[in-house]
Design an enzyme around this catalytic site. Structure first.
Site, PDB file in Angstrom:
ATOM      1  N   ASP A  49       0.825  -1.208   0.000  1.00 11.25           N
ATOM      2  CA  ASP A  49       0.000   0.000   0.000  1.00 11.25           C
ATOM      3  C   ASP A  49       0.857   1.255   0.000  1.00 11.25           C
ATOM      4  OD1 ASP A  49      -2.574  -1.230   0.121  1.00 11.25           O
ATOM      5  OD2 ASP A  49      -2.193  -1.705   2.225  1.00 11.25           O
ATOM      6  N   THR A 115      -7.515  14.825 -12.152  1.00  8.88           N
ATOM      7  CA  THR A 115      -8.750  14.595 -12.906  1.00  8.88           C
ATOM      8  C   THR A 115      -9.454  15.901 -13.247  1.00  8.88           C
ATOM      9  OG1 THR A 115     -10.991  13.650 -12.731  1.00  8.88           O
ATOM     10  CG2 THR A 115      -9.945  14.305 -10.691  1.00  8.88           C
ATOM     11  N   TYR A 139     -14.766  12.308  -4.834  1.00 15.21           N
ATOM     12  CA  TYR A 139     -13.614  11.939  -5.653  1.00 15.21           C
ATOM     13  C   TYR A 139     -12.875  13.182  -6.135  1.00 15.21           C
ATOM     14  CZ  TYR A 139     -11.010  10.632  -9.840  1.00 15.21           C
ATOM     15  OH  TYR A 139     -10.029  10.512 -10.790  1.00 15.21           O
ATOM     16  N   ASN A 168     -11.491  11.926 -20.379  1.00 16.34           N
ATOM     17  CA  ASN A 168     -11.905  10.521 -20.458  1.00 16.34           C
ATOM     18  C   ASN A 168     -10.840   9.675 -21.129  1.00 16.34           C
ATOM     19  OD1 ASN A 168     -14.355  12.172 -20.087  1.00 16.34           O
ATOM     20  ND2 ASN A 168     -15.416  10.219 -20.204  1.00 16.34           N
ATOM     21  N   HIS A 187     -17.074   2.861 -17.455  1.00 16.56           N
ATOM     22  CA  HIS A 187     -16.675   3.738 -18.553  1.00 16.56           C
ATOM     23  C   HIS A 187     -17.417   3.364 -19.834  1.00 16.56           C
ATOM     24  CE1 HIS A 187     -12.625   4.701 -16.388  1.00 16.56           C
ATOM     25  NE2 HIS A 187     -13.681   5.146 -15.746  1.00 16.56           N
TER      26      HIS A 187
END
Length: 324
Positions: A49, A115, A139, A168, A187
């Site tokens: 992790d 993003t 998010y 995208n 998606h």
């Protein structure tokens, strides 16, 4: 050496496949959403992790890491609304552990996979980096928080970083050895192709009354390999000290509606889709298209794949998975 966190995932594995051609690479991934078989055999793989300080210390003590590239985020918008703790814990808290480990081991260069969700619902035809950040889901908020943390780390600890905000991402590597695989799949392009392969009964289209030419949402699609090459250009800019801190959008600069994407998939595959039209989903903007002029101008990046080529590569990948 370069540490790629999340290098067994969809975007990370495409980056690793390109990066091993010029750098030695260590991949850290817990395989919660990634797949070890997607990691290029020329990379060193460590399972663990990014929030585990002992694992990070071991990597930084063992390998001469000169930069970190971060792809290890949870990224499902809907899940972030129903389980925000998971997103703040992994996307923010664990990333903070990684950044502190970098500071303690004097690793100064960081590439962050962000993003377009940081922008929320901007009211412009082309979204550039000057648009205000107003994320509308956990998010997007977690990604923006990390961007803000990076600003403070740059000031306090001389961290050098580049943030890349995706639109995208789609498509598969030209070798068809790696491609897009999510569980659950959310998606559009892989959902359409799975349907055309007989793995789904239908395609659901949410909303046909948007203020767009055909009434369906318009989005900007970028091939995963184009995305990977943008990361390598950003890495080079940091390592060669051409940049210290920067934010770039990554998209094609062209928008395609849901109907146009379905029609292109039908054209590429020669198969007709079964489409079910429904009501809009809450929070879906009518149009999200990137302006990537800044990274083109400053780093010389040019996307090479158009929508047809993106879908052709994805179809080749999905078909090979179906056969096997």
């Amino acid at each position: 050496m370069i540490l790629v966190v999340g290098g067994a995932g969809y975007v990370g594995s495409h980056l690793v496949k390109e990066l091993v051609e010029k750098e030695k690479v260590v991949v850290l991934d817990n395989l919660s959403t990634g797949f070890k078989q997607l990691v290029d055999s020329n990379a060193i793989f460590v399972q663990g992790d990014l929030g585990d300080r002992r694992v990070l210390d071991d990597i930084f003590n063992t390998y001469p890491i000169k930069a970190v590239m971060h792809f290890a985020a949870n990224s499902l918008v809907g899940e972030s609304v129903t389980d925000p703790y998971k997103y703040y814990q992994n996307n923010v808290a664990a990333t903070l552990t990684l950044l502190k480990a970098m500071v303690d081991h004097n690793v100064k260069n960081f590439i962050f996979s962000s993003t377009a969700a940081t922008y929320g619902v901007p009211n412009v035809d082309l979204i550039d980096e000057k648009q205000p950040n107003n994320p509308i889901n956990p998010y997007g908020k977690t990604k923006l928080m990390v961007e803000q943390i990076l600003e403070d780390f740059a000031t306090a600890y001389d961290l050098h970083y580049i943030v890349l905000r995706y639109f995208n991402v789609a498509g598969a590597h030209e070798s068809s050895t790696i491609g897009e695989s999510h569980d659950p799949e959310t998606h559009l392009i892989p959902i359409i192709l799975q349907h055309l392969l007989g793995e789904r009964e239908k395609i659901s289209v949410f909303g046909t009354d948007y203020d767009t030419p055909d009434g369906t949402c318009i989005r900007d699609y970028i091939h995963a390999t184009d995305l990977a090459n943008a990361h390598i250009l950003a890495l080079d800019a940091l390592l060669e000290e051409e940049k210290e801190t920067e934010v770039y959008n990554l998209g094609n600069g062209n928008g395609f509606s849901v109907k146009e994407v379905i029609e292109t998939c039908e054209s590429v595959t020669g198969i007709k889709a079964n489409i079910e039209y429904g009501d809009r989903r809450q929070g879906d903007p009518a149009k999200l298209v990137a302006s990537s002029e800044k990274i083109k101008r400053e780093l010389g990046w040019e996307p090479k794949f158009n929508l047809n080529q993106i879908i052709e590569s994805a179809w080749k990948w999905h078909s090979s998975q179906n056969i096997s």
